[in-house]
Design a protein around this motif. Structure first.
Motif, PDB file in Angstrom:
ATOM      1  N   VAL A  38      66.532 -81.846 -37.836  1.00 39.56           N
ATOM      2  CA  VAL A  38      67.034 -82.101 -36.484  1.00 39.56           C
ATOM      3  C   VAL A  38      67.340 -83.590 -36.343  1.00 39.56           C
ATOM      4  CG1 VAL A  38      66.452 -82.045 -34.021  1.00 39.56           C
ATOM      5  CG2 VAL A  38      65.700 -80.190 -35.540  1.00 39.56           C
ATOM      6  N   SER A  39      68.528 -83.898 -35.818  1.00 39.87           N
ATOM      7  CA  SER A  39      68.832 -85.302 -35.527  1.00 39.87           C
ATOM      8  C   SER A  39      68.724 -85.588 -34.032  1.00 39.87           C
ATOM      9  CB  SER A  39      70.222 -85.700 -36.041  1.00 39.87           C
ATOM     10  OG  SER A  39      71.237 -85.047 -35.328  1.00 39.87           O
ATOM     11  N   ILE A  47      71.236 -78.000 -30.515  1.00 41.19           N
ATOM     12  CA  ILE A  47      70.687 -79.141 -31.238  1.00 41.19           C
ATOM     13  C   ILE A  47      71.705 -79.665 -32.245  1.00 41.19           C
ATOM     14  CG2 ILE A  47      68.260 -78.473 -30.974  1.00 41.19           C
ATOM     15  CD1 ILE A  47      68.327 -77.299 -33.760  1.00 41.19           C
ATOM     16  N   ASP A  48      71.597 -80.944 -32.548  1.00 39.22           N
ATOM     17  CA  ASP A  48      72.385 -81.566 -33.612  1.00 39.22           C
ATOM     18  C   ASP A  48      71.504 -81.656 -34.852  1.00 39.22           C
ATOM     19  OD1 ASP A  48      74.782 -82.062 -32.289  1.00 39.22           O
ATOM     20  OD2 ASP A  48      74.217 -84.090 -31.682  1.00 39.22           O
ATOM     21  N   LEU A  49      72.124 -81.431 -35.999  1.00 35.77           N
ATOM     22  CA  LEU A  49      71.425 -81.558 -37.269  1.00 35.77           C
ATOM     23  C   LEU A  49      71.914 -82.795 -38.006  1.00 35.77           C
ATOM     24  CD1 LEU A  49      71.641 -77.860 -38.517  1.00 35.77           C
ATOM     25  CD2 LEU A  49      69.835 -78.944 -37.144  1.00 35.77           C
ATOM     26  N   GLU A  50      71.082 -83.292 -38.909  1.00 33.98           N
ATOM     27  CA  GLU A  50      71.535 -84.384 -39.757  1.00 33.98           C
ATOM     28  C   GLU A  50      72.758 -83.890 -40.516  1.00 33.98           C
ATOM     29  OE1 GLU A  50      68.377 -85.914 -42.202  1.00 33.98           O
ATOM     30  OE2 GLU A  50      67.350 -86.796 -40.480  1.00 33.98           O
ATOM     31  N   GLY A  51      73.772 -84.729 -40.618  1.00 35.98           N
ATOM     32  CA  GLY A  51      75.019 -84.334 -41.251  1.00 35.98           C
ATOM     33  C   GLY A  51      76.086 -83.961 -40.237  1.00 35.98           C
ATOM     34  N   PRO A  88      61.156 -82.026 -32.762  1.00 39.78           N
ATOM     35  CA  PRO A  88      61.681 -83.357 -32.459  1.00 39.78           C
ATOM     36  C   PRO A  88      62.627 -83.850 -33.547  1.00 39.78           C
ATOM     37  CG  PRO A  88      59.408 -83.492 -33.209  1.00 39.78           C
ATOM     38  CD  PRO A  88      59.733 -82.033 -33.067  1.00 39.78           C
ATOM     39  N   PRO A  89      63.445 -84.846 -33.220  1.00 40.96           N
ATOM     40  CA  PRO A  89      64.311 -85.438 -34.246  1.00 40.96           C
ATOM     41  C   PRO A  89      63.498 -85.825 -35.487  1.00 40.96           C
ATOM     42  CG  PRO A  89      64.906 -86.268 -32.096  1.00 40.96           C
ATOM     43  CD  PRO A  89      63.646 -85.455 -31.911  1.00 40.96           C
ATOM     44  N   GLY A  90      64.059 -85.476 -36.642  1.00 38.62           N
ATOM     45  CA  GLY A  90      63.385 -85.737 -37.910  1.00 38.62           C
ATOM     46  C   GLY A  90      62.602 -84.554 -38.438  1.00 38.62           C
ATOM     47  N   SER A  91      62.415 -83.524 -37.604  1.00 35.40           N
ATOM     48  CA  SER A  91      61.643 -82.368 -38.058  1.00 35.40           C
ATOM     49  C   SER A  91      62.525 -81.394 -38.833  1.00 35.40           C
ATOM     50  CB  SER A  91      60.972 -81.668 -36.878  1.00 35.40           C
ATOM     51  OG  SER A  91      61.925 -81.170 -35.973  1.00 35.40           O
ATOM     52  N   LYS A  92      61.884 -80.680 -39.736  1.00 34.58           N
ATOM     53  CA  LYS A  92      62.569 -79.680 -40.559  1.00 34.58           C
ATOM     54  C   LYS A  92      62.487 -78.333 -39.855  1.00 34.58           C
ATOM     55  CE  LYS A  92      62.455 -77.692 -45.199  1.00 34.58           C
ATOM     56  NZ  LYS A  92      61.724 -77.677 -46.477  1.00 34.58           N
ATOM     57  N   ILE A  93      63.624 -77.635 -39.808  1.00 34.52           N
ATOM     58  CA  ILE A  93      63.689 -76.307 -39.197  1.00 34.52           C
ATOM     59  C   ILE A  93      64.281 -75.319 -40.191  1.00 34.52           C
ATOM     60  CG2 ILE A  93      63.865 -77.156 -36.832  1.00 34.52           C
ATOM     61  CD1 ILE A  93      66.923 -76.607 -37.023  1.00 34.52           C
ATOM     62  N   GLY A  94      64.084 -74.042 -39.918  1.00 40.17           N
ATOM     63  CA  GLY A  94      64.725 -72.988 -40.685  1.00 40.17           C
ATOM     64  C   GLY A  94      65.811 -72.352 -39.851  1.00 40.17           C
ATOM     65  N   LEU A  95      66.900 -71.967 -40.503  1.00 43.57           N
ATOM     66  CA  LEU A  95      68.024 -71.354 -39.791  1.00 43.57           C
ATOM     67  C   LEU A  95      68.346 -69.988 -40.374  1.00 43.57           C
ATOM     68  CD1 LEU A  95      70.514 -74.357 -39.613  1.00 43.57           C
ATOM     69  CD2 LEU A  95      69.102 -73.476 -37.759  1.00 43.57           C
ATOM     70  N   ASN A  96      68.678 -69.062 -39.497  1.00 47.12           N
ATOM     71  CA  ASN A  96      69.252 -67.785 -39.885  1.00 47.12           C
ATOM     72  C   ASN A  96      70.537 -67.651 -39.078  1.00 47.12           C
ATOM     73  OD1 ASN A  96      69.965 -65.195 -40.563  1.00 47.12           O
ATOM     74  ND2 ASN A  96      67.975 -64.298 -40.105  1.00 47.12           N
ATOM     75  N   LEU A 110      76.051 -70.553 -34.724  1.00 45.00           N
ATOM     76  CA  LEU A 110      75.178 -69.669 -33.953  1.00 45.00           C
ATOM     77  C   LEU A 110      74.055 -69.195 -34.867  1.00 45.00           C
ATOM     78  CD1 LEU A 110      77.907 -67.546 -32.144  1.00 45.00           C
ATOM     79  CD2 LEU A 110      76.422 -69.286 -31.116  1.00 45.00           C
ATOM     80  N   ALA A 111      72.816 -69.475 -34.483  1.00 51.32           N
ATOM     81  CA  ALA A 111      71.701 -69.173 -35.383  1.00 51.32           C
ATOM     82  C   ALA A 111      70.391 -68.986 -34.645  1.00 51.32           C
ATOM     83  CB  ALA A 111      71.544 -70.302 -36.396  1.00 51.32           C
ATOM     84  N   LEU A 112      69.490 -68.274 -35.322  1.00 54.51           N
ATOM     85  CA  LEU A 112      68.086 -68.304 -34.945  1.00 54.51           C
ATOM     86  C   LEU A 112      67.533 -69.593 -35.532  1.00 54.51           C
ATOM     87  CD1 LEU A 112      66.704 -64.735 -35.725  1.00 54.51           C
ATOM     88  CD2 LEU A 112      67.431 -65.667 -33.536  1.00 54.51           C
ATOM     89  N   VAL A 113      66.704 -70.278 -34.767  1.00 54.05           N
ATOM     90  CA  VAL A 113      66.071 -71.503 -35.233  1.00 54.05           C
ATOM     91  C   VAL A 113      64.580 -71.227 -35.348  1.00 54.05           C
ATOM     92  CG1 VAL A 113      65.542 -73.904 -34.676  1.00 54.05           C
ATOM     93  CG2 VAL A 113      67.834 -72.994 -34.226  1.00 54.05           C
ATOM     94  N   TYR A 114      64.048 -71.469 -36.539  1.00 54.30           N
ATOM     95  CA  TYR A 114      62.628 -71.278 -36.787  1.00 54.30           C
ATOM     96  C   TYR A 114      61.956 -72.631 -36.956  1.00 54.30           C
ATOM     97  CZ  TYR A 114      63.567 -66.341 -37.615  1.00 54.30           C
ATOM     98  OH  TYR A 114      63.934 -65.033 -37.474  1.00 54.30           O
TER      99      TYR A 114
END
Length: 158
Positions: A38-39, A47-51, A88-96, A110-114
């Motif tokens: 998460v950025s 949410i915005d992701l890194e990249g 929070p920003p900097g945390s790792k999440i899982g996406l489906n 469009l995704a589930l965020v884990y």
């Protein structure tokens, strides 16, 4: 008349039971297709992701931060704050990612965020619903049925 009603109920049950994939009933381990960092949290459902990738949480709709309604804005702030605390920003999440509708009309994924909470992957989309911070927004085609998230889904300890 009773036979028609029974047939309609059976049809409804078949449609609901087939609207999610095996493993997405949250009795089994979640399906995480990829991880991301998460950025920035934009609001309660984006949410915005890194990249630079933007992710829209599928199956839900959080109140709008720019609403003219004061109560809605307050709830929108609460939803955003919850997401910021949960991932929070900097945390790792899982996406489906939704295989049937991978992007919305704005180009967001469009995704589930884990989120990993004490070594358990929790569905952020469902947590927002369960806490009353978002409403169901079910727009077929979608591989996910948000109505199923409300059944037997434990609240996180956060």
């Amino acid at each position: 008349m009773i036979a028609i009603l029974a047939l309609l109920l059976l049809l409804a049950w078949v449609l609901v039971s087939q609207s999610t994939r095996p493993g997405e009933d949250f009795q089994e381990a979640p399906v995480i297709e990829r991880s991301a960092v998460v950025s920035r949290v934009i609001d309660g459902d984006t949410i915005d992701l890194e990249g630079g990738e933007k992710v829209r949480l599928v199956g839900i709709n959080a109140p709008e931060l720019r609403s003219s309604n004061l109560e809605e804005r307050e709830l929108a702030e609460s939803a955003k704050e919850f997401v910021e605390n949960f991932c929070p920003p900097g945390s790792k999440i899982g996406l489906n990612v939704d295989d049937l509708e991978p992007r919305d009309r704005y180009g967001r994924t469009l995704a589930l965020v884990y989120v990993d909470v004490d070594n358990v992957w929790l569905n952020l989309n469902a947590e927002l619903l369960r806490r009353g911070l978002a409403e169901i927004l079910y727009l077929p085609p979608s591989e996910f049925n948000p109505y199923k998230w409300m059944v037997d889904l434990p609240l996180s300890s956060r």
